[in-house]
Design a protein around this motif. Structure first.
Motif, PDB file in Angstrom:
ATOM      1  N   VAL A 169      37.058  19.859  29.549  1.00  0.00           N
ATOM      2  CA  VAL A 169      36.073  20.593  29.050  1.00  0.00           C
ATOM      3  C   VAL A 169      35.582  21.665  30.141  1.00  0.00           C
ATOM      4  N   TYR A 170      35.745  23.160  29.462  1.00  0.00           N
ATOM      5  CA  TYR A 170      35.726  24.096  30.420  1.00  0.00           C
ATOM      6  C   TYR A 170      34.706  25.273  29.770  1.00  0.00           C
ATOM      7  N   SER A 171      34.201  25.979  30.815  1.00  0.00           N
ATOM      8  CA  SER A 171      33.162  27.125  30.701  1.00  0.00           C
ATOM      9  C   SER A 171      34.048  28.433  31.115  1.00  0.00           C
ATOM     10  N   ASP A 172      33.553  29.535  30.654  1.00  0.00           N
ATOM     11  CA  ASP A 172      34.093  30.852  31.102  1.00  0.00           C
ATOM     12  C   ASP A 172      33.132  31.498  32.076  1.00  0.00           C
ATOM     13  N   ASP A 173      32.910  31.084  33.283  1.00  0.00           N
ATOM     14  CA  ASP A 173      32.057  31.593  34.288  1.00  0.00           C
ATOM     15  C   ASP A 173      32.466  33.241  34.609  1.00  0.00           C
ATOM     16  N   SER A 174      33.685  33.382  34.311  1.00  0.00           N
ATOM     17  CA  SER A 174      33.958  34.950  34.804  1.00  0.00           C
ATOM     18  C   SER A 174      33.386  36.047  33.808  1.00  0.00           C
ATOM     19  N   ALA A 175      33.298  35.824  32.737  1.00  0.00           N
ATOM     20  CA  ALA A 175      32.494  36.681  31.555  1.00  0.00           C
ATOM     21  C   ALA A 175      30.893  36.835  32.272  1.00  0.00           C
ATOM     22  N   ALA A 176      30.229  35.852  32.266  1.00  0.00           N
ATOM     23  CA  ALA A 176      28.894  35.979  32.858  1.00  0.00           C
ATOM     24  C   ALA A 176      28.756  36.896  34.289  1.00  0.00           C
ATOM     25  N   ILE A 177      29.613  36.625  35.280  1.00  0.00           N
ATOM     26  CA  ILE A 177      29.543  37.290  36.513  1.00  0.00           C
ATOM     27  C   ILE A 177      29.981  38.739  36.153  1.00  0.00           C
ATOM     28  N   GLY A 178      31.292  39.147  35.410  1.00  0.00           N
ATOM     29  CA  GLY A 178      31.288  40.424  35.198  1.00  0.00           C
ATOM     30  C   GLY A 178      30.222  41.101  34.506  1.00  0.00           C
ATOM     31  N   GLU A 179      29.251  40.531  33.641  1.00  0.00           N
ATOM     32  CA  GLU A 179      28.194  41.154  32.974  1.00  0.00           C
ATOM     33  C   GLU A 179      27.041  41.396  33.852  1.00  0.00           C
ATOM     34  N   ILE A 180      26.718  40.529  34.820  1.00  0.00           N
ATOM     35  CA  ILE A 180      25.791  40.747  36.005  1.00  0.00           C
ATOM     36  C   ILE A 180      26.219  42.001  36.952  1.00  0.00           C
ATOM     37  N   VAL A 181      27.374  41.798  37.022  1.00  0.00           N
ATOM     38  CA  VAL A 181      27.887  43.225  37.983  1.00  0.00           C
ATOM     39  C   VAL A 181      27.622  44.474  37.037  1.00  0.00           C
ATOM     40  N   ILE A 202      36.375  24.918  42.011  1.00  0.00           N
ATOM     41  CA  ILE A 202      36.682  25.816  41.315  1.00  0.00           C
ATOM     42  C   ILE A 202      35.819  26.896  40.822  1.00  0.00           C
ATOM     43  N   HIS A 203      34.479  26.536  40.456  1.00  0.00           N
ATOM     44  CA  HIS A 203      33.670  27.264  39.951  1.00  0.00           C
ATOM     45  C   HIS A 203      33.209  28.445  41.062  1.00  0.00           C
ATOM     46  N   GLY A 204      33.249  27.643  42.400  1.00  0.00           N
ATOM     47  CA  GLY A 204      32.825  28.884  43.393  1.00  0.00           C
ATOM     48  C   GLY A 204      33.828  29.995  43.676  1.00  0.00           C
ATOM     49  N   ARG A 205      35.140  29.561  43.539  1.00  0.00           N
ATOM     50  CA  ARG A 205      36.332  30.550  43.484  1.00  0.00           C
ATOM     51  C   ARG A 205      36.292  31.394  42.280  1.00  0.00           C
ATOM     52  N   VAL A 206      36.145  30.636  41.208  1.00  0.00           N
ATOM     53  CA  VAL A 206      36.076  31.621  39.942  1.00  0.00           C
ATOM     54  C   VAL A 206      34.877  32.915  40.024  1.00  0.00           C
ATOM     55  N   ARG A 207      33.797  32.220  40.308  1.00  0.00           N
ATOM     56  CA  ARG A 207      32.572  33.481  40.375  1.00  0.00           C
ATOM     57  C   ARG A 207      32.791  34.285  41.592  1.00  0.00           C
ATOM     58  N   ARG A 208      33.328  34.031  42.812  1.00  0.00           N
ATOM     59  CA  ARG A 208      33.817  34.931  43.883  1.00  0.00           C
ATOM     60  C   ARG A 208      34.920  35.666  43.434  1.00  0.00           C
ATOM     61  N   GLU A 209      36.118  35.325  42.570  1.00  0.00           N
ATOM     62  CA  GLU A 209      37.152  36.302  42.560  1.00  0.00           C
ATOM     63  C   GLU A 209      36.732  37.011  41.338  1.00  0.00           C
ATOM     64  N   THR A 210      35.985  36.658  40.356  1.00  0.00           N
ATOM     65  CA  THR A 210      35.503  37.640  39.072  1.00  0.00           C
ATOM     66  C   THR A 210      34.725  38.529  39.735  1.00  0.00           C
ATOM     67  N   PHE A 211      33.685  38.315  40.745  1.00  0.00           N
ATOM     68  CA  PHE A 211      32.918  39.338  41.345  1.00  0.00           C
ATOM     69  C   PHE A 211      33.823  40.579  42.006  1.00  0.00           C
ATOM     70  N   THR A 212      34.681  39.828  42.948  1.00  0.00           N
ATOM     71  CA  THR A 212      35.738  40.746  43.506  1.00  0.00           C
ATOM     72  C   THR A 212      36.225  41.696  42.521  1.00  0.00           C
ATOM     73  N   ALA A 213      37.106  41.242  41.536  1.00  0.00           N
ATOM     74  CA  ALA A 213      37.828  42.073  40.548  1.00  0.00           C
ATOM     75  C   ALA A 213      36.902  42.986  39.896  1.00  0.00           C
ATOM     76  N   ALA A 214      35.595  42.528  39.569  1.00  0.00           N
ATOM     77  CA  ALA A 214      34.715  43.563  38.783  1.00  0.00           C
ATOM     78  C   ALA A 214      34.132  44.716  39.657  1.00  0.00           C
ATOM     79  N   MET A 215      33.984  44.307  40.969  1.00  0.00           N
ATOM     80  CA  MET A 215      33.798  45.557  42.064  1.00  0.00           C
ATOM     81  C   MET A 215      34.752  46.513  41.943  1.00  0.00           C
ATOM     82  N   HIS A 216      36.131  45.881  42.202  1.00  0.00           N
ATOM     83  CA  HIS A 216      37.274  46.865  42.513  1.00  0.00           C
ATOM     84  C   HIS A 216      37.507  47.569  41.112  1.00  0.00           C
TER      85      HIS A 216
END
Length: 356
Positions: A169-181, A202-216
């Motif tokens: 059962v999975y969620s999409d943490d990346s979309a929320a972090i992208g919206e925050i940025v 995994i959730h710590g890494r997904v949120r960090r990687e999404t933040f980094t990608a959104a900033m880039h």
């Protein structure tokens, strides 16, 4: 019009004047039930037009009627993290329908965790839910070796083979972090920091990687990332390190509400105005986040719904059904008052090509 009430095992139990466990036993024959009690249960089921489903019958014949949940965190952290209480509530709401219960273990070491799973596999529970999934998580192979049915809760859709074939059962943490940025950049921020959770998760890494990608993607510096451990003390410590920089950030994206609340408090104790001088955001939408001053912009994870979905997936597996990976699509950004434009003195020109 209100939807008609769906008759449950609990309704049958109340009508017959017995517990839900007794209803299960009456159908399973697992332990002796008096003829009179059995008659009352069957009469109540017939009157209410309730029929034990294939899944209910399969669950009724399981070994224990108990599901295991092992959390490898310090009990103090577990007690203050709002996700777990909500998630457990969602699990219990489904288990109650089947007259089953939840067995929770909190451990603080890999050795203790291994010992608990070995005990659970000896017949104490019928299956387990795996939380706080780590990179290359050893538990996937462990539960299969022990013959322990399991469902994984993850922060992204697993790649083929990633969870060793266990239903997820999975969620999409990346979309929320992208919206925050997006919200912060649209408000005018260019110097944005991220206080991450432990990167072994995994959730710590997904949120960090999404933040980094959104900033880039926006042509911004993504290097202002520090790792916390989800505790209030790490929220204070990491915030202090960020504010002590020669050029401190004008916004901080925290990986959970606990660290965000502690960081907000630390900033205000130093005379930093939130959000006038520092915007902050959290993750989890804890009960307290809406009652801060200012109220915290955060991310609601649908923890109750995720608990219910995960439990239904596990019960399906126990009933010999073949569950598929399921998206728990309940992650939403909750906009409140902790984001504002950065101070003019620290506002920088947004680089060419950045979408506003």
């Amino acid at each position: 019009m209100a939807e008609p009430h769906k008759v449950t095992i609990g309704d049958v139990a109340r009508h017959a004047g017995v517990s839900k466990g007794t209803v299960s036993l009456a159908y399973s024959g697992k332990r002796p039930v008096s003829p009179e009690t059995r008659r009352r249960v069957f009469a109540a089921a017939e009157q209410l037009k309730w029929t034990a489903s294939h899944r209910a019958r399969a669950l009724a014949t399981s070994r224990t009627g108990t599901i295991g949940l092992v959390v490898a965190r310090d009990p103090d952290v577990l007690a203050t993290d709002p996700f777990f209480a909500k998630f457990i509530g969602g699990c219990e709401s489904v288990l109650a329908e089947h007259g089953m219960g939840l067995m929770l273990h909190a451990v603080t070491s890999k050795e203790a965790e291994l010992a608990v799973y070995e005990r659970l596999a000896s017949g104490r529970v019928d299956g387990v839910i795996l939380l706080d999934v780590e990179v290359d998580d050893h538990r996937f192979a462990l539960v299969q070796q022990l013959g322990l049915p399991a469902v994984v809760l993850s922060a992204h859709r697993p790649e083929p083979g990633e969870t060793s074939g266990l239903p997820t059962v999975y969620s999409d943490d990346s979309a929320a972090i992208g919206e925050i940025v997006d919200l912060l950049v649209d408000a005018g921020h260019t110097r944005i920091a991220h206080v991450a959770g432990p990167l072994r998760y995994i959730h710590g890494r997904v949120r960090r990687e999404t933040f980094t990608a959104a900033m880039h993607d926006r042509g911004l510096d993504a290097s202002l990332v520090v790792e916390g451990d989800f505790t209030a003390s790490s929220g204070r410590d990491t915030t202090a390190r960020l504010l002590d920089r020669d050029e401190p950030p004008t916004a901080i994206v925290y990986a959970n509400d606990m660290m965000a609340i502690a960081g907000l408090s630390l900033a205000r104790s130093r005379g930093v105005l939130v959000p006038e001088e520092l915007s902050v955001t959290g993750y989890d939408d804890s009960e307290l986040s809406a009652h801060l001053s200012p109220p915290l912009t955060t991310v609601a994870t649908g923890a109750v719904e995720r608990g219910a979905i995960a439990m239904r997936a596990l019960l399906a597996a126990l009933a010999s059904e073949v569950p598929e990976d399921v998206l728990a699509d309940h992650t939403t950004v909750v906009r409140r008052g902790s984001i504002a434009a950065p101070p003019r003195a620290t506002t920088r020109t947004v680089p060419t090509g950045v979408h506003r």
